[in-house]
Write an enzyme that holds these catalytic residues in place. Structure first.
Site, PDB file in Angstrom:
ATOM      1  N   LYS A  99       0.826  -1.212   0.000  1.00 42.34           N
ATOM      2  CA  LYS A  99       0.000   0.000   0.000  1.00 42.34           C
ATOM      3  C   LYS A  99       0.863   1.266   0.000  1.00 42.34           C
ATOM      4  O   LYS A  99       0.672   2.158  -0.813  1.00 42.34           O
ATOM      5  CB  LYS A  99      -0.920   0.035   1.248  1.00 42.34           C
ATOM      6  CG  LYS A  99      -1.872  -1.139   1.336  1.00 42.34           C
ATOM      7  CD  LYS A  99      -2.763  -1.052   2.570  1.00 42.34           C
ATOM      8  CE  LYS A  99      -2.042  -1.169   3.896  1.00 42.34           C
ATOM      9  NZ  LYS A  99      -1.400  -2.463   4.158  1.00 42.34           N
ATOM     10  N   ARG A 145      -9.874   0.716   8.672  1.00 45.34           N
ATOM     11  CA  ARG A 145      -9.485  -0.656   9.004  1.00 45.34           C
ATOM     12  C   ARG A 145     -10.595  -1.399   9.737  1.00 45.34           C
ATOM     13  O   ARG A 145     -10.408  -2.576  10.065  1.00 45.34           O
ATOM     14  CB  ARG A 145      -8.263  -0.616   9.915  1.00 45.34           C
ATOM     15  CG  ARG A 145      -6.950  -0.969   9.226  1.00 45.34           C
ATOM     16  CD  ARG A 145      -5.846  -0.707  10.235  1.00 45.34           C
ATOM     17  NE  ARG A 145      -4.673  -1.475  10.052  1.00 45.34           N
ATOM     18  CZ  ARG A 145      -3.557  -1.031   9.472  1.00 45.34           C
ATOM     19  NH1 ARG A 145      -3.512   0.160   8.937  1.00 45.34           N
ATOM     20  NH2 ARG A 145      -2.490  -1.791   9.433  1.00 45.34           N
ATOM     21  N   ARG A 156      11.615  -5.278   4.933  1.00 46.81           N
ATOM     22  CA  ARG A 156      11.251  -3.864   4.743  1.00 46.81           C
ATOM     23  C   ARG A 156      12.137  -2.929   5.556  1.00 46.81           C
ATOM     24  O   ARG A 156      12.415  -3.170   6.723  1.00 46.81           O
ATOM     25  CB  ARG A 156       9.789  -3.688   5.156  1.00 46.81           C
ATOM     26  CG  ARG A 156       9.369  -2.262   5.431  1.00 46.81           C
ATOM     27  CD  ARG A 156       7.885  -2.073   5.326  1.00 46.81           C
ATOM     28  NE  ARG A 156       7.127  -2.716   6.378  1.00 46.81           N
ATOM     29  CZ  ARG A 156       5.782  -2.740   6.402  1.00 46.81           C
ATOM     30  NH1 ARG A 156       5.089  -2.184   5.419  1.00 46.81           N
ATOM     31  NH2 ARG A 156       5.161  -3.337   7.381  1.00 46.81           N
ATOM     32  N   ARG A 205      10.917  -1.039  11.167  1.00 50.08           N
ATOM     33  CA  ARG A 205       9.832  -0.917  12.132  1.00 50.08           C
ATOM     34  C   ARG A 205       9.930  -1.968  13.218  1.00 50.08           C
ATOM     35  O   ARG A 205      10.191  -3.134  12.938  1.00 50.08           O
ATOM     36  CB  ARG A 205       8.485  -1.030  11.409  1.00 50.08           C
ATOM     37  CG  ARG A 205       8.093   0.260  10.734  1.00 50.08           C
ATOM     38  CD  ARG A 205       6.931   0.101   9.810  1.00 50.08           C
ATOM     39  NE  ARG A 205       5.809  -0.629  10.388  1.00 50.08           N
ATOM     40  CZ  ARG A 205       4.653  -0.819   9.761  1.00 50.08           C
ATOM     41  NH1 ARG A 205       4.486  -0.329   8.539  1.00 50.08           N
ATOM     42  NH2 ARG A 205       3.685  -1.488  10.333  1.00 50.08           N
ATOM     43  N   ARG A 236      -0.742  -9.178  13.593  1.00 48.89           N
ATOM     44  CA  ARG A 236      -1.302  -8.190  12.649  1.00 48.89           C
ATOM     45  C   ARG A 236      -2.153  -8.880  11.584  1.00 48.89           C
ATOM     46  O   ARG A 236      -3.176  -8.354  11.161  1.00 48.89           O
ATOM     47  CB  ARG A 236      -0.186  -7.368  12.025  1.00 48.89           C
ATOM     48  CG  ARG A 236       0.297  -6.260  12.993  1.00 48.89           C
ATOM     49  CD  ARG A 236       1.718  -5.820  12.717  1.00 48.89           C
ATOM     50  NE  ARG A 236       1.918  -5.198  11.437  1.00 48.89           N
ATOM     51  CZ  ARG A 236       3.095  -5.115  10.817  1.00 48.89           C
ATOM     52  NH1 ARG A 236       4.186  -5.615  11.381  1.00 48.89           N
ATOM     53  NH2 ARG A 236       3.190  -4.524   9.657  1.00 48.89           N
TER      54      ARG A 236
HETATM   55  P1  ADP Z   1       1.012  -2.025   7.666  1.00 43.28           P
HETATM   56  O1  ADP Z   1       1.913  -1.192   6.806  1.00 43.28           O
HETATM   57  O2  ADP Z   1       1.680  -3.247   8.156  1.00 43.28           O
HETATM   58  O3  ADP Z   1      -0.326  -2.286   7.046  1.00 43.28           O
HETATM   59  P2  ADP Z   1       0.504   0.341   9.258  1.00 43.28           P
HETATM   60  O4  ADP Z   1       1.759   1.118   9.194  1.00 43.28           O
HETATM   61  O5  ADP Z   1      -0.620   0.768   8.384  1.00 43.28           O
HETATM   62  O6  ADP Z   1       0.805  -1.199   9.014  1.00 43.28           O
HETATM   63  O7  ADP Z   1      -0.032   0.300  10.761  1.00 43.28           O
HETATM   64  C1  ADP Z   1       0.814  -0.019  11.840  1.00 43.28           C
HETATM   65  C2  ADP Z   1      -0.027  -0.125  13.109  1.00 43.28           C
HETATM   66  O8  ADP Z   1      -0.653   1.140  13.388  1.00 43.28           O
HETATM   67  C3  ADP Z   1      -1.189  -1.119  13.058  1.00 43.28           C
HETATM   68  O9  ADP Z   1      -0.770  -2.437  13.381  1.00 43.28           O
HETATM   69  C4  ADP Z   1      -2.146  -0.535  14.106  1.00 43.28           C
HETATM   70  O10 ADP Z   1      -1.706  -0.825  15.422  1.00 43.28           O
HETATM   71  C5  ADP Z   1      -1.973   0.964  13.905  1.00 43.28           C
HETATM   72  N1  ADP Z   1      -2.929   1.506  12.907  1.00 43.28           N
HETATM   73  C6  ADP Z   1      -2.638   2.045  11.695  1.00 43.28           C
HETATM   74  N2  ADP Z   1      -3.741   2.440  11.064  1.00 43.28           N
HETATM   75  C7  ADP Z   1      -4.783   2.137  11.886  1.00 43.28           C
HETATM   76  C8  ADP Z   1      -6.196   2.274  11.796  1.00 43.28           C
HETATM   77  N3  ADP Z   1      -6.785   2.796  10.697  1.00 43.28           N
HETATM   78  N4  ADP Z   1      -6.949   1.842  12.841  1.00 43.28           N
HETATM   79  C9  ADP Z   1      -6.392   1.324  13.942  1.00 43.28           C
HETATM   80  N5  ADP Z   1      -5.063   1.147  14.094  1.00 43.28           N
HETATM   81  C10 ADP Z   1      -4.260   1.552  13.076  1.00 43.28           C
HETATM   82  P1  ADP Z   2       2.219  -1.859   3.226  1.00 35.82           P
HETATM   83  O1  ADP Z   2       2.228  -0.345   3.200  1.00 35.82           O
HETATM   84  O2  ADP Z   2       1.027  -2.443   2.551  1.00 35.82           O
HETATM   85  O3  ADP Z   2       2.421  -2.418   4.606  1.00 35.82           O
HETATM   86  P2  ADP Z   2       4.813  -1.598   1.854  1.00 35.82           P
HETATM   87  O4  ADP Z   2       4.463  -0.689   0.726  1.00 35.82           O
HETATM   88  O5  ADP Z   2       5.543  -1.035   2.999  1.00 35.82           O
HETATM   89  O6  ADP Z   2       3.460  -2.359   2.368  1.00 35.82           O
HETATM   90  O7  ADP Z   2       5.610  -2.842   1.248  1.00 35.82           O
HETATM   91  C1  ADP Z   2       6.187  -3.836   2.081  1.00 35.82           C
HETATM   92  C2  ADP Z   2       7.591  -4.161   1.587  1.00 35.82           C
HETATM   93  O8  ADP Z   2       7.506  -4.856   0.339  1.00 35.82           O
HETATM   94  C3  ADP Z   2       8.475  -2.944   1.351  1.00 35.82           C
HETATM   95  O9  ADP Z   2       9.804  -3.288   1.748  1.00 35.82           O
HETATM   96  C4  ADP Z   2       8.392  -2.722  -0.170  1.00 35.82           C
HETATM   97  O10 ADP Z   2       9.608  -2.173  -0.689  1.00 35.82           O
HETATM   98  C5  ADP Z   2       8.174  -4.128  -0.698  1.00 35.82           C
HETATM   99  N1  ADP Z   2       7.251  -4.182  -1.856  1.00 35.82           N
HETATM  100  C6  ADP Z   2       6.096  -3.487  -2.016  1.00 35.82           C
HETATM  101  N2  ADP Z   2       5.476  -3.837  -3.177  1.00 35.82           N
HETATM  102  C7  ADP Z   2       6.268  -4.791  -3.748  1.00 35.82           C
HETATM  103  C8  ADP Z   2       6.176  -5.561  -4.972  1.00 35.82           C
HETATM  104  N3  ADP Z   2       5.141  -5.435  -5.803  1.00 35.82           N
HETATM  105  N4  ADP Z   2       7.168  -6.436  -5.219  1.00 35.82           N
HETATM  106  C9  ADP Z   2       8.204  -6.596  -4.357  1.00 35.82           C
HETATM  107  N5  ADP Z   2       8.358  -5.903  -3.203  1.00 35.82           N
HETATM  108  C10 ADP Z   2       7.390  -5.017  -2.902  1.00 35.82           C
END
Ligand code: ADP
Ligand code: ADP
Ligand code: ZN
Length: 216
Positions: free
Chosen positions: A13, A88, A127, A161, A172
């Site tokens: 994302k 979410r 990541r 992270r 998660r």
């Molecule tokens: P990921 O990239 O793994 O999807 P995020 O960076 O979006 O994770 O979120 C990290 C953490 O922040 C989540 O595990 C949750 O604890 C909190 N968080 C983020 N967005 C939300 C939301 N919309 N509602 C509740 N908690 C959230």
């Molecule tokens: P999210 O925001 O959904 O938690 P991220 O955008 O942080 O996910 O992506 C998670 C990890 O995977 C990062 O290290 C990113 O560089 C890598 N990544 C994202 N999209 C791809 C893809 N299509 N192919 C390979 N690696 C990817």
């Protein structure tokens, strides 16, 4: 363009939001990034969120809805925004709907990035991101062009992270399956949901999203 990028932790994302934000010149709004900033600054919200985030649980709806409500009121959102990691829960989606309705606005699309659990784990465990500008990288899939130097801002400090460890990742996923997947039928019924195959490389996924949004 008012978009939601939807999908499990690590599906890409943030990576796709970076591209889309530049393409449309609209802000990338990640509640995860905003909460991590609040934790780093030690604000009241940060103090409430810290332990929940480290446990892989959700922060209470009213906290994230409050953050997003304030953020959507800023001037840079007039031409649209990309939500990443929000909503979410169904309660958050309803709150978003109400916020937008009050402004006479609506979402254009909810893009669901689909990735297998096995690949999600590989993505999350490799990541890292630039400490200065936040740009995202991966040990295997997206290394900086010059080792140790950020492609975007030239800085040489990176961060991983705290919640990208195996135990928290499992939690998660559980949280996502239990509390967030009910949003799929929710947005499907509103005819907003557009699924994308998130398994191929970053550029291929970007191309699919371009197709959905009719960007040539
Ligand atoms: P990921 O990239 O793994 O999807 P995020 O960076 O979006 O994770 O979120 C990290 C953490 O922040 C989540 O595990 C949750 O604890 C909190 N968080 C983020 N967005 C939300 C939301 N919309 N509602 C509740 N908690 C959230
Ligand atoms: P999210 O925001 O959904 O938690 P991220 O955008 O942080 O996910 O992506 C998670 C990890 O995977 C990062 O290290 C990113 O560089 C890598 N990544 C994202 N999209 C791809 C893809 N299509 N192919 C390979 N690696 C990817
Ligand atoms: Zn940088």
């Amino acid at each position: 363009m008012r978009l939601v990028l939807f999908g499990p932790p690590g599906c890409g994302k943030g990576t796709q939001a970076q591209f889309l934000g530049g393409e449309f010149n609209i802000p990338h709004l990640s509640t995860g990034d905003m909460l991590r900033e609040a934790v780093a600054m030690g604000t009241e919200i940060g103090l409430r969120a810290k332990d929940l985030m480290e446990a892989g649980a959700l922060v209470p709806d009213e906290v994230v809805v409050g953050i997003i409500s304030e953020r959507l009121d800023r001037d840079d959102c007039v031409n649209g925004f990309i939500l990443d990691g929000f909503p979410r829960t169904v309660a958050q989606a309803d709150a978003l709907d109400n916020l937008l309705t009050d402004k006479g606005l609506k979402l254009d699309r909810v893009i669901e990035i689909q990735v297998s659990d096995e690949l999600l784990i590989q993505r999350i465990s490799g990541r890292f991101s630039c400490l200065d500008c936040g740009f995202g990288y991966h040990d295997r899939f997206k290394q900086p062009e010059r080792e140790g130097v950020c492609d975007i801002c030239g800085a040489n400090r990176f961060t991983r992270r705290k919640d990208d460890n195996e135990a928290t990742i499992r939690e998660r996923f559980n949280t996502y399956n239990a509390q967030t997947t009910p949003l799929l039928p929710y947005y499907r019924s509103k005819d907003l949901l557009a699924p994308v195959d998130g398994m191929p490389g970053i550029e291929e996924v970007t191309a699919e999203i371009r197709g959905i949004l009719n960007i040539s």
